[in-house]
Write a protein that holds these residues in place. Structure first.
Motif, mmCIF file in Angstrom:
data_model
loop_
_atom_site.group_PDB
_atom_site.id
_atom_site.type_symbol
_atom_site.label_atom_id
_atom_site.label_comp_id
_atom_site.label_asym_id
_atom_site.label_seq_id
_atom_site.Cartn_x
_atom_site.Cartn_y
_atom_site.Cartn_z
ATOM 1 N N MET A 110 22.500 29.582 -23.928
ATOM 2 C CA MET A 110 21.618 30.630 -23.411
ATOM 3 C C MET A 110 20.160 30.319 -23.734
ATOM 4 S SD MET A 110 23.531 33.030 -21.937
ATOM 5 C CE MET A 110 22.623 34.551 -21.997
ATOM 6 N N MET A 111 19.909 29.793 -24.936
ATOM 7 C CA MET A 111 18.539 29.453 -25.316
ATOM 8 C C MET A 111 18.023 28.236 -24.546
ATOM 9 S SD MET A 111 17.587 31.780 -27.354
ATOM 10 C CE MET A 111 16.053 31.087 -27.957
ATOM 11 N N ALA A 112 18.934 27.447 -24.006
ATOM 12 C CA ALA A 112 18.519 26.287 -23.208
ATOM 13 C C ALA A 112 17.910 26.702 -21.878
ATOM 14 C CB ALA A 112 19.718 25.363 -22.957
ATOM 15 N N THR A 113 17.971 28.002 -21.553
ATOM 16 C CA THR A 113 17.365 28.483 -20.310
ATOM 17 C C THR A 113 15.852 28.658 -20.442
ATOM 18 O OG1 THR A 113 17.772 30.799 -20.929
ATOM 19 C CG2 THR A 113 19.474 29.695 -19.622
ATOM 20 N N ILE A 114 15.289 28.337 -21.596
ATOM 21 C CA ILE A 114 13.833 28.479 -21.792
ATOM 22 C C ILE A 114 13.034 27.774 -20.686
ATOM 23 C CG2 ILE A 114 11.914 27.759 -23.286
ATOM 24 C CD1 ILE A 114 13.715 28.477 -25.680
ATOM 25 N N PRO A 115 13.371 26.508 -20.306
ATOM 26 C CA PRO A 115 12.620 25.868 -19.211
ATOM 27 C C PRO A 115 12.708 26.636 -17.891
ATOM 28 C CG PRO A 115 13.841 24.230 -20.448
ATOM 29 C CD PRO A 115 14.313 25.566 -20.925
ATOM 30 N N VAL A 133 11.875 23.393 -2.768
ATOM 31 C CA VAL A 133 13.316 23.570 -2.553
ATOM 32 C C VAL A 133 14.095 23.083 -3.768
ATOM 33 C CG1 VAL A 133 15.280 22.856 -1.133
ATOM 34 C CG2 VAL A 133 13.087 23.385 -0.046
ATOM 35 N N ARG A 134 13.690 21.934 -4.302
ATOM 36 C CA ARG A 134 14.374 21.374 -5.471
ATOM 37 C C ARG A 134 14.278 22.319 -6.662
ATOM 38 N NH1 ARG A 134 13.652 15.446 -8.342
ATOM 39 N NH2 ARG A 134 13.929 16.146 -10.480
ATOM 40 N N LEU A 135 13.093 22.867 -6.886
ATOM 41 C CA LEU A 135 12.886 23.766 -8.014
ATOM 42 C C LEU A 135 13.650 25.069 -7.813
ATOM 43 C CD1 LEU A 135 11.344 23.457 -10.620
ATOM 44 C CD2 LEU A 135 9.376 24.556 -9.568
ATOM 45 N N ALA A 136 13.669 25.574 -6.596
ATOM 46 C CA ALA A 136 14.389 26.818 -6.292
ATOM 47 C C ALA A 136 15.889 26.653 -6.552
ATOM 48 C CB ALA A 136 14.138 27.233 -4.852
ATOM 49 N N LEU A 137 16.443 25.518 -6.122
ATOM 50 C CA LEU A 137 17.870 25.257 -6.355
ATOM 51 C C LEU A 137 18.172 25.152 -7.851
ATOM 52 C CD1 LEU A 137 18.683 22.659 -3.535
ATOM 53 C CD2 LEU A 137 19.538 25.008 -3.727
ATOM 54 N N ALA A 138 17.274 24.484 -8.584
ATOM 55 C CA ALA A 138 17.466 24.343 -10.029
ATOM 56 C C ALA A 138 17.455 25.708 -10.727
ATOM 57 C CB ALA A 138 16.382 23.441 -10.615
ATOM 58 N N PRO A 257 6.581 12.193 -24.129
ATOM 59 C CA PRO A 257 7.092 13.569 -24.188
ATOM 60 C C PRO A 257 8.376 13.764 -23.398
ATOM 61 C CG PRO A 257 4.724 13.559 -23.811
ATOM 62 C CD PRO A 257 5.180 12.134 -23.699
ATOM 63 N N THR A 258 8.543 13.007 -22.305
ATOM 64 C CA THR A 258 9.756 13.125 -21.497
ATOM 65 C C THR A 258 10.979 12.717 -22.298
ATOM 66 O OG1 THR A 258 8.507 12.646 -19.487
ATOM 67 C CG2 THR A 258 10.897 12.393 -19.376
ATOM 68 N N LYS A 259 10.865 11.600 -23.031
ATOM 69 C CA LYS A 259 11.992 11.150 -23.861
ATOM 70 C C LYS A 259 12.273 12.129 -24.986
ATOM 71 C CE LYS A 259 11.723 6.115 -23.201
ATOM 72 N NZ LYS A 259 11.501 4.818 -23.906
ATOM 73 N N VAL A 260 11.210 12.573 -25.662
ATOM 74 C CA VAL A 260 11.393 13.498 -26.779
ATOM 75 C C VAL A 260 11.995 14.814 -26.283
ATOM 76 C CG1 VAL A 260 10.239 14.746 -28.642
ATOM 77 C CG2 VAL A 260 9.475 12.448 -28.025
ATOM 78 N N GLY A 261 11.602 15.219 -25.082
ATOM 79 C CA GLY A 261 12.089 16.480 -24.525
ATOM 80 C C GLY A 261 13.563 16.483 -24.185
ATOM 81 N N THR A 262 14.219 15.317 -24.259
ATOM 82 C CA THR A 262 15.656 15.275 -23.967
ATOM 83 C C THR A 262 16.482 16.056 -24.987
ATOM 84 O OG1 THR A 262 15.804 13.150 -25.149
ATOM 85 C CG2 THR A 262 15.556 13.066 -22.757
ATOM 86 N N TYR A 263 15.863 16.426 -26.130
ATOM 87 C CA TYR A 263 16.622 17.239 -27.090
ATOM 88 C C TYR A 263 17.062 18.562 -26.455
ATOM 89 C CZ TYR A 263 12.770 20.538 -27.930
ATOM 90 O OH TYR A 263 11.809 21.501 -27.771
ATOM 91 N N ALA A 264 16.317 19.031 -25.450
ATOM 92 C CA ALA A 264 16.654 20.292 -24.787
ATOM 93 C C ALA A 264 17.986 20.196 -24.055
ATOM 94 C CB ALA A 264 15.552 20.682 -23.799
ATOM 95 N N TYR A 265 18.373 18.961 -23.622
ATOM 96 C CA TYR A 265 19.655 18.790 -22.955
ATOM 97 C C TYR A 265 20.777 18.565 -23.971
ATOM 98 C CZ TYR A 265 16.016 16.715 -19.923
ATOM 99 O OH TYR A 265 14.860 16.421 -19.267
ATOM 100 N N VAL A 299 17.696 19.896 -16.659
ATOM 101 C CA VAL A 299 17.348 18.499 -16.368
ATOM 102 C C VAL A 299 16.478 18.418 -15.111
ATOM 103 C CG1 VAL A 299 18.263 16.259 -15.665
ATOM 104 C CG2 VAL A 299 19.350 17.497 -17.530
ATOM 105 N N VAL A 300 16.882 19.125 -14.056
ATOM 106 C CA VAL A 300 16.126 19.081 -12.800
ATOM 107 C C VAL A 300 14.732 19.677 -12.980
ATOM 108 C CG1 VAL A 300 16.016 19.915 -10.422
ATOM 109 C CG2 VAL A 300 18.190 19.111 -11.365
ATOM 110 N N ILE A 301 14.639 20.816 -13.675
ATOM 111 C CA ILE A 301 13.338 21.479 -13.863
ATOM 112 C C ILE A 301 12.392 20.605 -14.679
ATOM 113 C CG2 ILE A 301 12.188 23.417 -15.026
ATOM 114 C CD1 ILE A 301 14.599 25.135 -14.181
ATOM 115 N N THR A 302 12.896 20.054 -15.777
ATOM 116 C CA THR A 302 12.019 19.281 -16.669
ATOM 117 C C THR A 302 11.659 17.908 -16.102
ATOM 118 O OG1 THR A 302 13.981 18.509 -17.894
ATOM 119 C CG2 THR A 302 12.803 20.430 -18.771
ATOM 120 N N THR A 303 12.392 17.440 -15.112
ATOM 121 C CA THR A 303 12.055 16.139 -14.505
ATOM 122 C C THR A 303 11.355 16.300 -13.160
ATOM 123 O OG1 THR A 303 14.282 16.001 -13.512
ATOM 124 C CG2 THR A 303 13.935 14.892 -15.634
ATOM 125 N N THR A 304 11.097 17.556 -12.753
ATOM 126 C CA THR A 304 10.379 17.794 -11.497
ATOM 127 C C THR A 304 8.883 17.683 -11.735
ATOM 128 O OG1 THR A 304 12.099 19.290 -10.669
ATOM 129 C CG2 THR A 304 9.923 19.446 -9.655
#
Length: 319
Positions: A110-115, A133-138, A257-265, A299-304
């Motif tokens: 549930m906390m992973a929904t922060i992004p 469209v990509r962001l809306a689907l995510a 930051p992209t690599k470090v941010g993988t902790y969220a997944y 994953v989709v949101i943080t890589t968009t």
């Protein structure tokens, strides 16, 4: 030749240090959810959170002062206190409270929904992101994951998440997303360690005041607390707040930051598995599907890549 070698030596970090730092933020932060769950069985939630962050904040703040760092100014303390309300009282306080009612693995998901909420705030309020469209689907997938975890009509096996606990976790995620947006604008100490130490210290004090207002001190009798709970608190302070945060700050300076941010997944997956193998929590189809949906969304949101209509317009005008 020697100067070139010296330069390479200072810029190139040993692989084992990078791997160790990633392992710490992946597995330590992922396992703290179970430690919280163990702690709130015997210690009132806001008081437990106060002890964790007050002690961790004192250590970080004291360490920086001892090494010659200047204390935050009055203006910076006010900013740190505002963020402390959002991050520590509302976000962590509600997380600790919710884990009395929600399994640790589900709480992490549930906390992973922060992004998701950060993206929504950027689209609706800050207007710094354009809805594609990509962001809306995510976003829909992420919301769908939460719905799977909470739904009482879907026959997926296993009990749905406690509704009140789930709402508390959603509010906590929203609070963190607001704090993340404010952090970019508020005056804070230049040193990230000092900034976090000050925020933890202010958060610990505010959590203690909240615990007192809720009467939690009346229900706290230290001599009745088991050794396992004290160990979980020690783990939260030392491993979860001090060691893992230090590893995170070190990584931010040496990896993208992209690599470090993988902790969220990774953290939610670790939390679900730790809760299942060590905490005796269930791992049914509902949990697996909900976790999968949320993680795909994150994953989709943080890589968009950010798409700003204003930026595109200005580029056309200058071309």
């Amino acid at each position: 030749m020697n100067s070139l070698e010296a330069t390479e030596a200072t810029t190139r970090r040993p692989t084992w240090k990078i791997l160790l730092a990633f392992a710490i933020i992946y597995f330590v932060w992922g396992s703290t959810f179970l430690a919280i769950r163990v702690g709130v069985r015997e210690v009132p939630p806001f008081l437990l959170a106060a002890m964790r962050f007050l002690l961790a904040g004192l250590v970080l703040y004291g360490w920086m002062i001892a090494h010659g760092e200047r204390s935050p100014t009055g203006r910076q303390w006010r900013s740190a206190s505002l963020l402390a309300i959002l991050i520590f009282v509302l976000d962590y306080g509600l997380l600790f409270w919710a884990e009395q009612r929600v399994p640790s693995g589900i709480a992490a998901v549930m906390m992973a929904t922060i992004p998701v909420f950060m993206a929504l705030s950027e689209i609706i309020f800050l207007r710094t992101q354009r809805l594609t469209v990509r962001l809306a689907l995510a976003l829909l997938i992420g919301i769908g994951g939460v719905a799977v975890l909470m739904s009482r009509s879907l026959n997926l096996g296993g009990a749905p998440v406690d509704r009140v606990g789930a709402i508390a976790l959603i509010i906590a995620s929203m609070s963190w997303s607001v704090a993340s947006a404010l952090t970019r604008k508020l005056p804070l100490p230049h040193s990230k360690v000092m900034s976090s130490g000050a925020q933890m210290l202010a958060g610990g004090v505010l959590l203690a005041l909240t615990a007192a207002a809720l009467g939690e001190f009346r229900n706290f009798h230290p001599w009745t607390i088991s050794r396992g709970v004290w160990l979980s608190l020690l783990y939260l302070i030392v491993a979860g707040s001090i060691i893992a945060f230090t590893a995170y700050v070190w990584l931010i300076h040496h990896e993208s930051p992209t690599k470090v941010g993988t902790y969220a997944y990774v953290n939610p997956v670790v939390a679900v598995l730790v809760g299942y193998f060590l905490g005796g929590e269930t791992l049914g189809l509902r949990t697996i599907l909900g976790t999968l949906f949320v993680l795909v969304s994150v994953v989709v949101i943080t890589t968009t890549p950010a798409t700003k209509p204003e930026a595109r317009l200005s580029e056309k005008e200058t071309s």
